[in-house]
Write a protein that holds these residues in place. Sequence first.
Motif, PDB file in Angstrom:
ATOM      1  N   THR A 137      17.818   7.925 -90.789  1.00  0.00           N
ATOM      2  CA  THR A 137      16.459   7.514 -91.134  1.00  0.00           C
ATOM      3  C   THR A 137      16.323   6.013 -90.925  1.00  0.00           C
ATOM      4  O   THR A 137      16.803   5.215 -91.738  1.00  0.00           O
ATOM      5  N   PRO A 138      15.706   5.577 -89.819  1.00  0.00           N
ATOM      6  CA  PRO A 138      15.632   4.144 -89.519  1.00  0.00           C
ATOM      7  C   PRO A 138      14.442   3.465 -90.181  1.00  0.00           C
ATOM      8  O   PRO A 138      13.366   4.035 -90.297  1.00  0.00           O
ATOM      9  N   PHE A 139      14.638   2.250 -90.628  1.00  0.00           N
ATOM     10  CA  PHE A 139      13.539   1.394 -91.051  1.00  0.00           C
ATOM     11  C   PHE A 139      14.064  -0.031 -91.198  1.00  0.00           C
ATOM     12  O   PHE A 139      15.225  -0.258 -91.521  1.00  0.00           O
ATOM     13  N   GLY A 140      13.188  -0.983 -90.922  1.00  0.00           N
ATOM     14  CA  GLY A 140      13.540  -2.376 -91.093  1.00  0.00           C
ATOM     15  C   GLY A 140      13.003  -2.905 -92.407  1.00  0.00           C
ATOM     16  O   GLY A 140      12.337  -2.192 -93.164  1.00  0.00           O
ATOM     17  N   SER A 141      13.296  -4.179 -92.700  1.00  0.00           N
ATOM     18  CA  SER A 141      12.796  -4.784 -93.924  1.00  0.00           C
ATOM     19  C   SER A 141      12.835  -6.293 -93.803  1.00  0.00           C
ATOM     20  O   SER A 141      13.435  -6.849 -92.886  1.00  0.00           O
ATOM     21  N   ALA A 142      12.234  -6.948 -94.769  1.00  0.00           N
ATOM     22  CA  ALA A 142      12.310  -8.401 -94.856  1.00  0.00           C
ATOM     23  C   ALA A 142      13.720  -8.804 -95.290  1.00  0.00           C
ATOM     24  O   ALA A 142      14.420  -8.038 -95.959  1.00  0.00           O
ATOM     25  N   PRO A 143      14.165 -10.015 -94.942  1.00  0.00           N
ATOM     26  CA  PRO A 143      15.515 -10.458 -95.312  1.00  0.00           C
ATOM     27  C   PRO A 143      15.797 -10.397 -96.805  1.00  0.00           C
ATOM     28  O   PRO A 143      16.887 -10.009 -97.228  1.00  0.00           O
ATOM     29  N   GLN A 144      14.812 -10.759 -97.628  1.00  0.00           N
ATOM     30  CA  GLN A 144      15.057 -10.800 -99.066  1.00  0.00           C
ATOM     31  C   GLN A 144      15.344  -9.416 -99.638  1.00  0.00           C
ATOM     32  O   GLN A 144      16.034  -9.285-100.659  1.00  0.00           O
ATOM     33  N   ASP A 145      14.837  -8.373 -98.987  1.00  0.00           N
ATOM     34  CA  ASP A 145      15.109  -7.022 -99.468  1.00  0.00           C
ATOM     35  C   ASP A 145      16.560  -6.626 -99.224  1.00  0.00           C
ATOM     36  O   ASP A 145      17.147  -5.878-100.008  1.00  0.00           O
ATOM     37  N   SER A 194      14.724 -10.748 -87.909  1.00  0.00           N
ATOM     38  CA  SER A 194      14.216  -9.707 -88.799  1.00  0.00           C
ATOM     39  C   SER A 194      12.983  -9.035 -88.214  1.00  0.00           C
ATOM     40  O   SER A 194      12.865  -7.804 -88.198  1.00  0.00           O
ATOM     41  N   GLU A 195      12.055  -9.853 -87.715  1.00  0.00           N
ATOM     42  CA  GLU A 195      10.837  -9.304 -87.115  1.00  0.00           C
ATOM     43  C   GLU A 195      11.164  -8.414 -85.928  1.00  0.00           C
ATOM     44  O   GLU A 195      10.558  -7.348 -85.740  1.00  0.00           O
ATOM     45  N   ALA A 196      12.156  -8.817 -85.136  1.00  0.00           N
ATOM     46  CA  ALA A 196      12.517  -8.034 -83.957  1.00  0.00           C
ATOM     47  C   ALA A 196      13.128  -6.690 -84.355  1.00  0.00           C
ATOM     48  O   ALA A 196      12.832  -5.654 -83.743  1.00  0.00           O
ATOM     49  N   PHE A 197      13.969  -6.696 -85.375  1.00  0.00           N
ATOM     50  CA  PHE A 197      14.557  -5.431 -85.839  1.00  0.00           C
ATOM     51  C   PHE A 197      13.493  -4.527 -86.440  1.00  0.00           C
ATOM     52  O   PHE A 197      13.491  -3.307 -86.207  1.00  0.00           O
ATOM     53  N   GLN A 198      12.595  -5.094 -87.231  1.00  0.00           N
ATOM     54  CA  GLN A 198      11.521  -4.280 -87.817  1.00  0.00           C
ATOM     55  C   GLN A 198      10.685  -3.631 -86.718  1.00  0.00           C
ATOM     56  O   GLN A 198      10.317  -2.449 -86.800  1.00  0.00           O
ATOM     57  N   TRP A 199      10.368  -4.411 -85.704  1.00  0.00           N
ATOM     58  CA  TRP A 199       9.578  -3.891 -84.579  1.00  0.00           C
ATOM     59  C   TRP A 199      10.327  -2.778 -83.869  1.00  0.00           C
ATOM     60  O   TRP A 199       9.768  -1.701 -83.596  1.00  0.00           O
ATOM     61  N   ALA A 200      11.596  -3.002 -83.550  1.00  0.00           N
ATOM     62  CA  ALA A 200      12.385  -2.024 -82.794  1.00  0.00           C
ATOM     63  C   ALA A 200      12.539  -0.715 -83.557  1.00  0.00           C
ATOM     64  O   ALA A 200      12.400   0.380 -82.990  1.00  0.00           O
ATOM     65  N   LEU A 201      12.817  -0.806 -84.847  1.00  0.00           N
ATOM     66  CA  LEU A 201      13.080   0.400 -85.641  1.00  0.00           C
ATOM     67  C   LEU A 201      11.810   1.193 -85.939  1.00  0.00           C
ATOM     68  O   LEU A 201      11.881   2.357 -86.332  1.00  0.00           O
ATOM     69  N   ALA A 202      10.650   0.569 -85.733  1.00  0.00           N
ATOM     70  CA  ALA A 202       9.380   1.263 -85.943  1.00  0.00           C
ATOM     71  C   ALA A 202       8.850   1.928 -84.678  1.00  0.00           C
ATOM     72  O   ALA A 202       7.872   2.686 -84.731  1.00  0.00           O
ATOM     73  N   LEU A 203       9.488   1.687 -83.540  1.00  0.00           N
ATOM     74  CA  LEU A 203       9.031   2.289 -82.287  1.00  0.00           C
ATOM     75  C   LEU A 203       9.201   3.812 -82.333  1.00  0.00           C
ATOM     76  O   LEU A 203      10.250   4.316 -82.748  1.00  0.00           O
ATOM     77  N   PRO A 204       8.197   4.559 -81.909  1.00  0.00           N
ATOM     78  CA  PRO A 204       8.267   6.019 -81.992  1.00  0.00           C
ATOM     79  C   PRO A 204       9.486   6.621 -81.295  1.00  0.00           C
ATOM     80  O   PRO A 204      10.086   7.566 -81.822  1.00  0.00           O
ATOM     81  N   ASP A 205       9.855   6.098 -80.115  1.00  0.00           N
ATOM     82  CA  ASP A 205      10.989   6.702 -79.410  1.00  0.00           C
ATOM     83  C   ASP A 205      12.308   6.411 -80.117  1.00  0.00           C
ATOM     84  O   ASP A 205      13.194   7.271 -80.174  1.00  0.00           O
ATOM     85  N   VAL A 206      12.445   5.217 -80.697  1.00  0.00           N
ATOM     86  CA  VAL A 206      13.660   4.903 -81.453  1.00  0.00           C
ATOM     87  C   VAL A 206      13.730   5.766 -82.708  1.00  0.00           C
ATOM     88  O   VAL A 206      14.780   6.345 -83.018  1.00  0.00           O
ATOM     89  N   LYS A 207      12.608   5.858 -83.426  1.00  0.00           N
ATOM     90  CA  LYS A 207      12.590   6.681 -84.637  1.00  0.00           C
ATOM     91  C   LYS A 207      12.923   8.131 -84.328  1.00  0.00           C
ATOM     92  O   LYS A 207      13.708   8.768 -85.035  1.00  0.00           O
TER      93      LYS A 207
END
Length: 325
Positions: free
Chosen positions: A293-301, A271-284
């Motif tokens: 529209t990319p964004f990550g989240s915690a597993p419970q969400d 989860s942390e890795a996906f959140q990090w990747a999807l927040a990168l400016p070039d990926v976004k």
Amino acid sequence: MIQARIKSLCGAAALALAAAGTAAHAAGFPAKPITFIVPYTAGGTTDLVARAAAQKLTERLGQPVIVENRPGAGGNIGMDAVAKSAPDGYTIGFGAISTNALNPFVYPSMPFDPMRDFTGVSMLGTSTVVLETGAAVPVKSVSELVAYAKAHPGTAYGTPGTGTSMHLAGVMFDQITGAGMQHIPYKGSAQAINDLLGGHLPVMFDNLPASLPHIQAGKARALAVTGSQRSPSLPDVPTLAELGYPGAVVDPWFAVYGPARMPADVTDTLSEAFQWALALPDVKATLQQAGFTPFGSAPQDVEKLTRSQYEAFRALSRKVKLSAD
């Protein structure tokens, strides 16, 4: 509304990402390549997002994250493979509104239970469904399309497959307008787009990222989007709700799932890795430019959204006839 829930997820994702910076990886994980199953064909929206994320995850985790396309049965084949894999984090899947909330009310039998057989990992983001026609079709608005379809009974509309959010959008639109169109399911966006551009398919409901380049090139004509808001990629194209069809709103979402009973530390590492990747400016930038529209989240969400959408479609299925045709 789904948009309100998505906004709350964005906030949760930001908090989770901040906390993730100090979180320790699961001991020894990953120690080998990770398979990221995309239950749809290559070349579509899901494939684009998966490969953009996988490249960054490989850098973050220090092991290859390999995208594997396993299309078929509205995404059920690929997600069934995820559900039946070992719960060790080395096989994860690209789930969607269709595979994990809608398909149980479309297919008479399911190979998995989306409420029981998965572990939510992270949101991936949202897309937009676009209602479009081939450039040669003599309509330039939704009202003209409805009139055209009624004058030409059985006018075909294509989608990337049965049980997808695009199929749902098409059925809802057809029932609300009484247009009397015929659904033609394809095995992914690519073939349907080829038929649309070639003049063999007059109308299509598609995820915007796959069709956007052709719309921008003038080869296809966007009449409306089905989301509750206009797409930033097509700011001049109205929503169906704006045009008087609020009952045809569909907001597709996508998320990462692993098999049930995946260890919490492994789930958190992914989860942390996906959140990090999807927040990168070039990926976004890459994904937003494509209409996603990319964004990550915690597993419970992921778990909360999946359950709420599952229950929403249970209620909707009593009103809207949607079947695996």
